[in-house]
Scaffold this active site. Structure first.
Site, PDB file in Angstrom:
ATOM      1  N   ASP A   1      15.440  -5.512  -7.827  1.00  0.00           N
ATOM      2  CA  ASP A   1      13.742  -5.320  -7.906  1.00  0.00           C
ATOM      3  C   ASP A   1      13.429  -3.962  -7.399  1.00  0.00           C
ATOM      4  O   ASP A   1      13.675  -3.451  -6.182  1.00  0.00           O
ATOM      5  CB  ASP A   1      13.253  -6.268  -6.483  1.00  0.00           C
TER       6      ASP A   1
ATOM      7  N   SER B   1      12.642  -4.308   1.483  1.00  0.00           N
ATOM      8  CA  SER B   1      13.910  -3.779   1.002  1.00  0.00           C
ATOM      9  C   SER B   1      14.134  -2.279   1.328  1.00  0.00           C
ATOM     10  O   SER B   1      15.266  -1.777   0.974  1.00  0.00           O
ATOM     11  CB  SER B   1      13.834  -3.764  -0.644  1.00  0.00           C
TER      12      SER B   1
ATOM     13  N   GLY C   1       0.805  -1.152   0.002  1.00  0.00           N
ATOM     14  CA  GLY C   1      -0.063  -0.009   0.092  1.00  0.00           C
ATOM     15  C   GLY C   1       0.972   1.238   0.089  1.00  0.00           C
ATOM     16  O   GLY C   1       1.669   1.240   0.693  1.00  0.00           O
TER      17      GLY C   1
ATOM     18  N   ASP D   1       7.797   4.641  -3.662  1.00  0.00           N
ATOM     19  CA  ASP D   1       7.329   5.034  -2.232  1.00  0.00           C
ATOM     20  C   ASP D   1       8.642   5.224  -1.085  1.00  0.00           C
ATOM     21  O   ASP D   1       8.364   5.815  -0.279  1.00  0.00           O
ATOM     22  CB  ASP D   1       6.312   3.822  -1.736  1.00  0.00           C
TER      23      ASP D   1
ATOM     24  N   GLY E   1      17.069   8.896 -11.755  1.00  0.00           N
ATOM     25  CA  GLY E   1      16.725   9.923 -10.588  1.00  0.00           C
ATOM     26  C   GLY E   1      15.815  10.654 -10.711  1.00  0.00           C
ATOM     27  O   GLY E   1      14.340  10.080 -10.765  1.00  0.00           O
TER      28      GLY E   1
HETATM   29  N1  LIG Z   1      17.642   1.467 -11.032  1.00  0.00           N
HETATM   30  C1  LIG Z   1      17.430   2.411 -10.322  1.00  0.00           C
HETATM   31  N2  LIG Z   1      18.899   2.658  -9.988  1.00  0.00           N
HETATM   32  C2  LIG Z   1      18.997   3.977  -8.873  1.00  0.00           C
HETATM   33  N3  LIG Z   1      17.979   4.362  -8.385  1.00  0.00           N
HETATM   34  C3  LIG Z   1      16.674   4.119  -8.718  1.00  0.00           C
HETATM   35  C4  LIG Z   1      16.455   3.011  -9.863  1.00  0.00           C
HETATM   36  N4  LIG Z   1      15.248   2.850 -10.046  1.00  0.00           N
HETATM   37  C5  LIG Z   1      14.728   3.790  -8.984  1.00  0.00           C
HETATM   38  N5  LIG Z   1      15.556   4.411  -8.332  1.00  0.00           N
HETATM   39  C6  LIG Z   1      15.263   5.559  -7.242  1.00  0.00           C
HETATM   40  O1  LIG Z   1      13.929   5.469  -6.901  1.00  0.00           O
HETATM   41  C7  LIG Z   1      13.282   6.650  -7.394  1.00  0.00           C
HETATM   42  C8  LIG Z   1      11.803   6.470  -7.763  1.00  0.00           C
HETATM   43  O2  LIG Z   1      11.801   5.470  -8.816  1.00  0.00           O
HETATM   44  P1  LIG Z   1      10.529   5.420  -9.896  1.00  0.00           P
HETATM   45  O3  LIG Z   1      10.630   6.608 -10.669  1.00  0.00           O
HETATM   46  O4  LIG Z   1      10.802   4.046 -10.857  1.00  0.00           O
HETATM   47  O5  LIG Z   1       9.403   5.429  -9.112  1.00  0.00           O
HETATM   48  P2  LIG Z   1       7.842   4.581  -9.393  1.00  0.00           P
HETATM   49  O6  LIG Z   1       7.733   4.439 -10.677  1.00  0.00           O
HETATM   50  O7  LIG Z   1       6.747   5.210  -8.593  1.00  0.00           O
HETATM   51  O8  LIG Z   1       8.463   3.174  -8.620  1.00  0.00           O
HETATM   52  P3  LIG Z   1       7.602   1.941  -8.221  1.00  0.00           P
HETATM   53  O9  LIG Z   1       6.196   2.392  -8.983  1.00  0.00           O
HETATM   54  O10 LIG Z   1       8.332   0.636  -8.927  1.00  0.00           O
HETATM   55  O11 LIG Z   1       7.210   1.866  -6.748  1.00  0.00           O
HETATM   56  C9  LIG Z   1      14.138   7.199  -8.368  1.00  0.00           C
HETATM   57  O12 LIG Z   1      13.997   8.587  -8.382  1.00  0.00           O
HETATM   58  C10 LIG Z   1      15.493   7.011  -8.115  1.00  0.00           C
HETATM   59  O13 LIG Z   1      15.716   7.729  -6.926  1.00  0.00           O
END
Ligand SMILES: Nc1ncnc2c1ncn2[C@@H]1O[C@H](COP(=O)(O)OP(=O)(O)OP(=O)(O)O)[C@@H](O)[C@H]1O
Ligand SMILES: *[C@@H]1O[C@H](CO)[C@@H](O)[C@H](O)[C@H]1NC(C)=O
Ligand SMILES: *[C@@H]1O[C@H](CO)[C@@H](O)[C@H](O)[C@H]1NC(C)=O
Length: 258
Positions: A199, A246, A44, A205, A176
């Site tokens: 993963d 994690s 969630g 979140d 980022g």
């Molecule tokens: N492969 C990666 N390497 C380094 N940092 C990452 C990576 N993937 C995600 N991050 C970190 O996590 C933050 C959020 O990732 P992302 O933009 O994928 O969010 P999201 O799409 O809402 O994720 P999810 O829906 O999988 O929880 C990024 O801004 C970055 O700081």
């Protein structure tokens, strides 16, 4: 492990029990297949963000409703184990639905994460949030602009400023994120470190939870520095599997973050 003193981060949002089956492939419609592992996880978006902020050391309080059942009881135990106040975690016979999460810190700063996003989001959400944080797909749903690069994210940010946002953060996975604000309406790319991702589930979140932690507990940091540190924490979370499993604890992180 509850932090002492007044509440620093309040999260209003969803709290879901994840029933996770590991299988070699997805079943086709109507097909039954064998899995090799099953586990129950805590998820969630609101709860995830609260857990990450709590593990970093913020005094946190969760506002949500869970069912009057064993999953709901277990979730309340999970909050307590993480030192989160459950005074406002209700239990009901009805199922709870997570639609969006709002995080409020003690200075009543509001951080809004439009997940899951709807194109027809009430325009008041743009004007009332101090920080509007979305990912690439949410950004596209809200603005119609496909986001595949920091440049695209900058365009989205400008459009969201025009809708009344004060500060926009668009997360870009391994890239980022991009931030832009009314005070400084030039998109700024804040890259994440290069890590071996195992993963990425729940990285968003972890990022939002860390953002709430740093804004509440380190109000003097610049937003760019808050984002840089939150990128670091989210990038740690992608190096282990699972969602909350994690999320790093403060004691396991480089102490120069704090
Ligand atoms: N492969 C990666 N390497 C380094 N940092 C990452 C990576 N993937 C995600 N991050 C970190 O996590 C933050 C959020 O990732 P992302 O933009 O994928 O969010 P999201 O799409 O809402 O994720 P999810 O829906 O999988 O929880 C990024 O801004 C970055 O700081
Ligand atoms: C962005 O977040 C949504 C939840 O609102 C999720 O479904 C989607 O997969 C995420 N997008 C990316 C690019 O990770
Ligand atoms: C934050 O800045 C204010 C004003 O400059 C200062 O009074 C305060 O001591 C600072 N707080 C911390 C924790 O550094």
């Amino acid at each position: 492990m509850a932090a002492a003193g007044p509440t620093e981060v309040v999260v209003v949002g969803s709290c879901m029990t994840d029933l996770v089956s590991l299988t070699t492939r997805l079943p086709k419609a109507g097909e039954t297949i064998h899995g090799h592992k099953f586990f129950v996880g805590f998820g969630g978006k609101g709860a995830n963000q609260c857990i990450q902020a709590a593990r970093l050391g913020a005094k946190t309080l969760m506002i949500c409703k869970v069912g009057k059942d064993s999953f709901g009881n277990d979730y309340i135990e999970n909050f307590k184990r993480n030192g989160i106040s459950t005074e406002f975690v209700g239990q009901t016979e009805d199922a709870a639905t997570g639609t969006a999460s709002i995080i409020v810190n003690s200075e009543v700063k509001t951080l809004f994460n439009p997940a899951p996003a709807h194109a027809e989001l009430d325009p008041q959400f743009y004007t009332h949030a101090d920080i509007f944080c979305c990912n690439e797909s949410e950004a596209e749903i809200l603005t119609g602009i496909p986001v595949g690069s920091p440049e695209d994210a900058g365009k989205v940010g400008l459009m969201l400023l025009e809708r009344g946002c004060k500060l926009v953060i668009v997360t870009l996975g391994a890239e980022g994120c991009v931030m832009i604000s009314v005070a400084e309406p030039i998109p700024k790319h804040v890259p994440a470190g290069k890590v071996r991702a195992v993963d990425t589930t729940g990285a968003g979140d972890s990022f939002v939870g860390a953002l709430a932690f740093f804004m509440a507990c380190y109000p003097n940091l610049s937003m760019e520095e808050v984002i840089r540190r939150s990128n670091f924490i989210a990038s740690v979370s992608v190096q282990a599997s699972g969602t909350q499993s994690s999320y790093p604890y403060r004691k396991d992180l480089p102490q120069d973050l704090f």
